[in-house]
Every structure is written in C-alpha cells, then in structure tokens.
Design an enzyme around this catalytic site. Structure first.
Site, PDB file in Angstrom:
ATOM      1  N   HIS A 186       0.814  -1.217   0.000  1.00 58.17           N
ATOM      2  CA  HIS A 186       0.000   0.000   0.000  1.00 58.17           C
ATOM      3  C   HIS A 186       0.844   1.263   0.000  1.00 58.17           C
ATOM      4  O   HIS A 186       0.520   2.238  -0.659  1.00 58.17           O
ATOM      5  CB  HIS A 186      -0.928  -0.002   1.217  1.00 58.17           C
ATOM      6  N   ARG A 293      -2.337 -11.069 -22.326  1.00 54.74           N
ATOM      7  CA  ARG A 293      -1.742 -12.378 -22.042  1.00 54.74           C
ATOM      8  C   ARG A 293      -2.776 -13.235 -21.310  1.00 54.74           C
ATOM      9  O   ARG A 293      -2.819 -13.245 -20.080  1.00 54.74           O
ATOM     10  CB  ARG A 293      -0.498 -12.213 -21.165  1.00 54.74           C
ATOM     11  N   ARG A 329      -4.334 -12.802 -26.913  1.00 55.53           N
ATOM     12  CA  ARG A 329      -3.473 -13.925 -27.286  1.00 55.53           C
ATOM     13  C   ARG A 329      -4.033 -15.189 -26.653  1.00 55.53           C
ATOM     14  O   ARG A 329      -4.288 -15.215 -25.445  1.00 55.53           O
ATOM     15  CB  ARG A 329      -2.045 -13.677 -26.803  1.00 55.53           C
ATOM     16  N   GLU A 428       7.393 -15.037 -33.326  1.00 59.43           N
ATOM     17  CA  GLU A 428       8.354 -15.071 -32.216  1.00 59.43           C
ATOM     18  C   GLU A 428       9.260 -16.291 -32.289  1.00 59.43           C
ATOM     19  O   GLU A 428       9.961 -16.603 -31.328  1.00 59.43           O
ATOM     20  CB  GLU A 428       7.626 -15.017 -30.865  1.00 59.43           C
ATOM     21  N   ASN A 451      10.652 -11.022 -27.188  1.00 56.19           N
ATOM     22  CA  ASN A 451      11.207 -11.736 -26.027  1.00 56.19           C
ATOM     23  C   ASN A 451      11.568 -13.164 -26.434  1.00 56.19           C
ATOM     24  O   ASN A 451      12.649 -13.659 -26.123  1.00 56.19           O
ATOM     25  CB  ASN A 451      10.196 -11.780 -24.869  1.00 56.19           C
ATOM     26  N   ASP A 452      10.637 -13.807 -27.141  1.00 49.87           N
ATOM     27  CA  ASP A 452      10.924 -15.165 -27.593  1.00 49.87           C
ATOM     28  C   ASP A 452      11.734 -15.168 -28.889  1.00 49.87           C
ATOM     29  O   ASP A 452      12.590 -16.025 -29.079  1.00 49.87           O
ATOM     30  CB  ASP A 452       9.618 -15.945 -27.791  1.00 49.87           C
ATOM     31  N   ARG A 462      15.861 -17.591 -22.392  1.00 52.68           N
ATOM     32  CA  ARG A 462      15.683 -16.197 -21.955  1.00 52.68           C
ATOM     33  C   ARG A 462      15.806 -16.020 -20.451  1.00 52.68           C
ATOM     34  O   ARG A 462      15.939 -14.902 -19.958  1.00 52.68           O
ATOM     35  CB  ARG A 462      14.343 -15.636 -22.471  1.00 52.68           C
ATOM     36  N   CYS A 499       4.904  -6.649 -29.709  1.00 59.21           N
ATOM     37  CA  CYS A 499       4.450  -6.649 -28.318  1.00 59.21           C
ATOM     38  C   CYS A 499       5.535  -7.143 -27.362  1.00 59.21           C
ATOM     39  O   CYS A 499       5.322  -7.241 -26.167  1.00 59.21           O
ATOM     40  CB  CYS A 499       3.168  -7.454 -28.153  1.00 59.21           C
TER      41      CYS A 499
HETATM   42  C1  PEP Z   1       7.308 -12.238 -26.515  1.00 59.46           C
HETATM   43  O1  PEP Z   1       7.734 -13.389 -26.583  1.00 59.46           O
HETATM   44  O2  PEP Z   1       7.908 -11.249 -26.962  1.00 59.46           O
HETATM   45  C2  PEP Z   1       6.023 -11.952 -25.846  1.00 59.46           C
HETATM   46  C3  PEP Z   1       5.472 -10.757 -25.883  1.00 59.46           C
HETATM   47  O3  PEP Z   1       5.420 -12.957 -25.181  1.00 59.46           O
HETATM   48  P1  PEP Z   1       5.837 -13.503 -23.743  1.00 59.46           P
HETATM   49  O4  PEP Z   1       6.857 -12.557 -23.169  1.00 59.46           O
HETATM   50  O5  PEP Z   1       4.571 -13.573 -22.973  1.00 59.46           O
HETATM   51  O6  PEP Z   1       6.402 -14.840 -24.071  1.00 59.46           O
HETATM   52 MG    MG Z   2       6.422 -15.105 -26.277  1.00 64.16          MG
END
Ligand code: PEP
Ligand code: MG
Length: 568
Positions: A186, A293, A329, A428, A451-452, A462, A499
């Site tokens: 809080h 997500r 997604r 990805e 990210n992937d 990762r 994204c």
């Molecule tokens: C990604 O892989 O870039 C992505 C947005 O999905 P997540 O991070 O949920 O795997």
């Molecule tokens: Mg991903």
C-alpha cells in the site's frame, strides 16, 4: 549509500523526519466486568470505523477512488462478523480488549501471509494495519500528525500505513523511506499515486538515521543517501531537475496522437494480463491493447476457467477499451509458464516442447472453449485473436478453421459476434520469421514477440543468467529477422506490430520506425515515454540511422551507435 526497493520513481532531497513506532504494550489481565470491557471494545471499533471512513473520503478526494479502496477494505473487514465477532467472544470469555484484538488479528495475519497469492498476502498487511490502529485507540496513543511536517520532508518509517499516508500533504513530503514493503504494498501504491519518490525495504533504516539528517531518495534506482557528500548532492540536484523537466514534458503527450516528427501516425498499444489492467491501459492513454496475455486467467485459477468465465474477462477488457482494438493472445502455456492443473508432463527442453499453440491444438476441446469465449466477446468491442508460437502455416490454418466452425455455430444459434474478427500470428520463432511471407498470406496481422524471437534466434534460454550476455534484441541476427518480418507484412498489406519488450526500448524505436512497424505495444506505464521518443524522429533520420546500424557486424557496435544517436 543504502539500497532498497525502487517503489515510486523520482528523486527527493530533503530533511528527515523519523516516524517512531509506539510500543503497543498492555497488561493482558483477566477481565471480570466483561460487559464494560465489551463496551470499551465496541466504542474503539466505532472510533476506528469513523476515522477510517473519514480518511477514505479524504483520500478519495485528494488522491483518487482506487487508492481510497484500501481504507474502504479495512472498513469492510472490520464490519465482517468473523473478525469483530471472534474478538467479542474472547472478551466475553474474560480476555481484555487489547489481547482479543491482537489474538484474532494475528490468527488472520498468519493465515493470509502463508498464501501464495500476492493479493492474499497483501490482506495480511491490511489486517496488521487494522490491529495497530485498534490497539492505538484502545491504549489512547496519538500518532504524530504527518499533515504538519515542513516542506521538503523525507519521511522515514518502519512501514507507512494507509492511515499515515492519508495525512500526507504532497507538497511537503519530498520522499519516503521504509523498512518493509514491496512494489505492490500500500505504501508503494499510494506513494506512486501521490508521485512522491519512495524506496522501501531498506533494512534497519529507522535506526540508521535521525531527525533533520539530509537524505536523497532515488526512487527510480532504489538508492538512499544519508548526509551525502557535496558532489553527490549537487549531482542529484541536477538529476532531480532533469527528472522533473522530463515528467512535465511527458505529461504534455497525454491525450495526444502518436506521431513521428514528420507526421507519420503510428499506434501505441498496451500489454495487459487481466481485465483490470485494461483500465490501466486506458488511464495511461494506450490506444488499444496489443497483447492480452490470457494465460493469467488460467494461472490465477485452480482449474480451467469456463467459457463463461473467460467470456466475462474478455468482454470486460473489450468494453473497457470502448471500441479500441483488444488483441487477445490465446493460451501461451508451457516454457516458463506452468499451469499445474493442466498436468503437462515435465520435458527436457520445455521451451522447445509442448507449449502455446502446440498444446492448444493438441487439446482442442479446451481450445474451442477459449476461442468461443473470445469470439463471443467480439460482439462487445474490437476484439482480435492472436496465436502464439506459430512455427508453420498449418497451425494458423487450423486455428482459422476452428474459428470458422465457431462462427457457423454462432450463426445458427443467433449468438452475436463480430463477423470480421481478425486472426493474427505472433511472430516469435525463427521458423515463423523465415516463412513470414507465407504466414502473412494467412494472417490479418502480425505482432512480433521479441522476447521469444531473441531467445529462439540466438538459441539462448531467456531466463538463463549464464548466457544472458547473448540475449539481446540488438544482435545483428535478431535485427535482420525483425526487419524481414516487417517487410513481409508490408509486402502483403497487413499491419505489423510488436508486443515484445523491445517495442518500448528508446534505442530500438528509431529502427522500428525505419523498418515500417505501425503498432507498438508496451507496458502501460511506458506509453508516454514511447510516444515522446517516437515524436522526436523523422522517417528520414530513422532510415539514415537504420542504414548504418544494419551495416554493423556486432551487437556492441550497434548499441554504441544507437546510444550515441539517441535523442533525449
Ligand atoms: C514475446 O515473446 O515477446 C512476448 C510478448 O510474449 P511472452 O513474453 O509472454 O512470451
Ligand atoms: Mg512469447
């Protein structure tokens, strides 16, 4: 220098006021006159409720309804017969009011603090607040009046309860330091709402400082300096001015379009995990949701959410966005995202295993439930379906067939849905990138998950710190992949968004402008920063920089050039 949790951004410099903790001591004597003890307890509870209601009202007016909910929650809890009723019973059995309050609160605190869920653990801290407030009333202890502190005060406390925070006059408090509390406590929520820099969980800080010490609170980095040397102080005075200037500049982007310096309109969307986050996306001025997500709905449950439960969540997000796009997604389970009740068997290489669309297409009945829920929600806003971890054309075709089946069924049953609901691929994986031209023919849109994509392009887990030095979206291979994906999308005439985290990276943004990305989906808190950076680049400048970057051979050279070319 002391280090803690960076809980509320910004830099505060000022003079310390330590909020001493009172010892809440009492004699736990056996009570003979239980009736008058009960009356003493009842009047303490009444006083607590009255004061809490007043503070909640004050917070509602001064800070906002969301923040007032914390204290309103205290009122609800204290009105719940399971709390006050238990205390009453103990008093009737001869315990003094103080020990009844302490025993019942401690029982609930113990119960909630053992729970896995963050929200439940937060409830333990709510009850701890209630306990302290009730004991203070019963013992006649008056708190220091925080509303009277002088301008430029840095508050130092073991913990800052909502009741203390409610007294804060924003103009007078330059910073907050506490010994306990995390990013979602809080104190953190209220400090952020009041825009006061705060560093929490600094061990033993109340004993390390005294009133009138000078302190620097760096709420962005989580650092605290007590009686700093002159050069540190002067550096921080400049940093604070820069920060204030930057914040004022960012506020100027609120409610504005996302447009490059030469007038190209782009879209700035948000990544969210729950329908509640959808509100945040709107508050932060997101122009849509680029990634919902959906797995969080599954993770927050002990069993598969039903079609109706999922529908309610997707509908809420769609309605909250009021007609702006919401890209949902479908379930991205597996890899590092475990959902125990799905009983996915342990794999040697989970990131290369049975995950996301692979799992969903292997469990069609459950996938059907999710797709039906999403298609139903499309009647309430601009909902789109996004398929994660696509590696081949068959996967997107299979999902499209399932959606076509659902549409036919809804048509026959007269269930409302958006006939033009779009279905897109998350790009990805290395495979999806290499066949982006083929996937583009099958998709209404692309969204690049960097990210992937970085993980699968560089062959680095990762989450593995030992190979983290290779995990960079600025690797030439990853940049070539991103450029290629966007080009394939543009060639096929479909919009391409991003994204992954890279969409909000100030160094990446000019490259994405040059490559032709049209939709950036970022954490809601980064919307204004991204909009500000986009506004500084013309396409020509971005193209010149991208041309140079793409001719470089190493990640280090690329980062160096991008940093040198960055626009503040
Ligand atoms: C990604 O892989 O870039 C992505 C947005 O999905 P997540 O991070 O949920 O795997
Ligand atoms: Mg991903």
């Amino acid at each position: 220098m002391y280090n803690g949790i960076a809980a509320s951004r910004g830099i505060g410099i000022g003079s310390i006021c330590v909020i001493a903790e009172h010892e809440l001591k009492y004699d736990a004597v056996k009570v003979e006159d239980t009736e008058s003890e009960k009356a003493r307890f009842d009047s303490a509870v009444e006083k607590f409720k009255k004061e809490t209601a007043e503070m909640a009202e004050d917070i509602r007016k001064r800070i906002g309804p969301k923040e007032a909910e914390i204290l309103e929650g205290h009122l609800v809890m204290m009105s719940d017969p399971s709390m006050s009723g238990e205390m009453g019973k103990m008093i009737a059995a001869g315990q003094c009011a103080e020990s009844a309050v302490e025993a019942v609160c401690d029982m609930f605190i113990g119960m909630f603090s053992k729970m896995d869920d963050d929200m439940m653990r937060q409830r333990a801290s709510d009850i701890s607040d209630i306990k302290v407030s009730l004991l203070k009333i019963l013992l006649g202890i008056e708190d220091i009046d925080i509303s009277k502190v002088a301008p430029g005060t840095i508050l130092v406390a073991r913990d800052l309860t909502p009741s203390m925070t409610s007294q804060i006059v924003k103009e007078n408090v330059a910073g907050i330091i506490t010994e306990v509390g995390g990013k979602t406590s809080h104190s953190a929520i209220l400090a952020r709402a009041l825009e006061i820099p705060a560093v929490l969980s600094v061990p033993d800080i109340t004993n390390l400082v005294k009133d009138k010490d000078t302190a620097i609170v760096d709420g962005t980095e989580g650092n605290v300096y007590i009686n700093p040397e002159g050069d540190i102080l002067s550096q921080y005075i400049i940093k604070r001015e820069d920060y204030i200037k930057k914040q004022a500049e960012l506020k100027g982007f609120l409610g504005k379009e996302t447009v490059t310096a030469d007038g190209i309109n782009l879209e700035l969307f948000c990544n969210i995990g729950t329908p509640k986050d959808a509100k945040k996306a709107v508050e932060c001025d997101g122009e849509g949701v680029g990634l919902f997500r959906s797995e969080f709905l599954f993770m927050d449950n002990t069993k598969m959410p039903t079609e109706d439960e999922q529908f309610a969540a997707y509908k809420e997000a769609a309605e909250t966005l009021g007609g702006k796009p919401v890209i949902i997604r479908t379930l991205d389970v597996g890899g590092d995202k475990d959902i125990p009740y799905l009983n996915i068997k342990k794999e040697e290489n989970p990131f290369l295993g049975y995950r996301a669309v692979r799992y969903c297409l292997g469990n069609r009945d459950n996938y059907m439930i999710q797709l039906r829920a999403i298609v139903r929600a499309s009647a309430f806003g601009k909902v789109k379906i996004m398929v994660p971890l696509v590696t081949c054309v068959e996967e997107i075709r299979a999902v499209k067939e399932m959606v076509a089946e659902i549409k036919k069924d809804f048509g026959e049953k007269n269930i409302a849905y958006d006939k033009d609901i779009e279905i897109g691929c998350m790009i990805e994986t290395a495979s999806a990138s290499l066949i982006a031209d083929l996937l583009a023919k099958e998709s209404d849109f692309f969204s690049i998950g960097t990210n992937d994509l970085t993980q699968y392009t560089m062959s680095v887990d990762r989450g593995n710190a030992d190979v983290a030095y290779l995990y960079s979206t600025f690797q030439p291979s990853v940049l070539r992949s991103i450029k290629h994906i966007i080009e394939c999308g543009v060639e096929a005439g479909i919009p391409v968004g991003m994204c992954g985290e890279a969409a909000a990276d100030p160094l990446m943004i000019p490259l994405l402008i040059s490559f032709g990305l049209t939709e950036f989906s970022v954490n809601p808190v980064l919307v204004l920063t991204a909009r500000c950076i986009i506004s500084k680049w013309t396409k020509k400048e971005a193209d010149d920089l991208a041309g140079k970057v793409m001719s470089l051979e190493t990640e280090a050279e690329i980062q160096k050039l991008l940093k040198e070319s960055a626009k503040e």
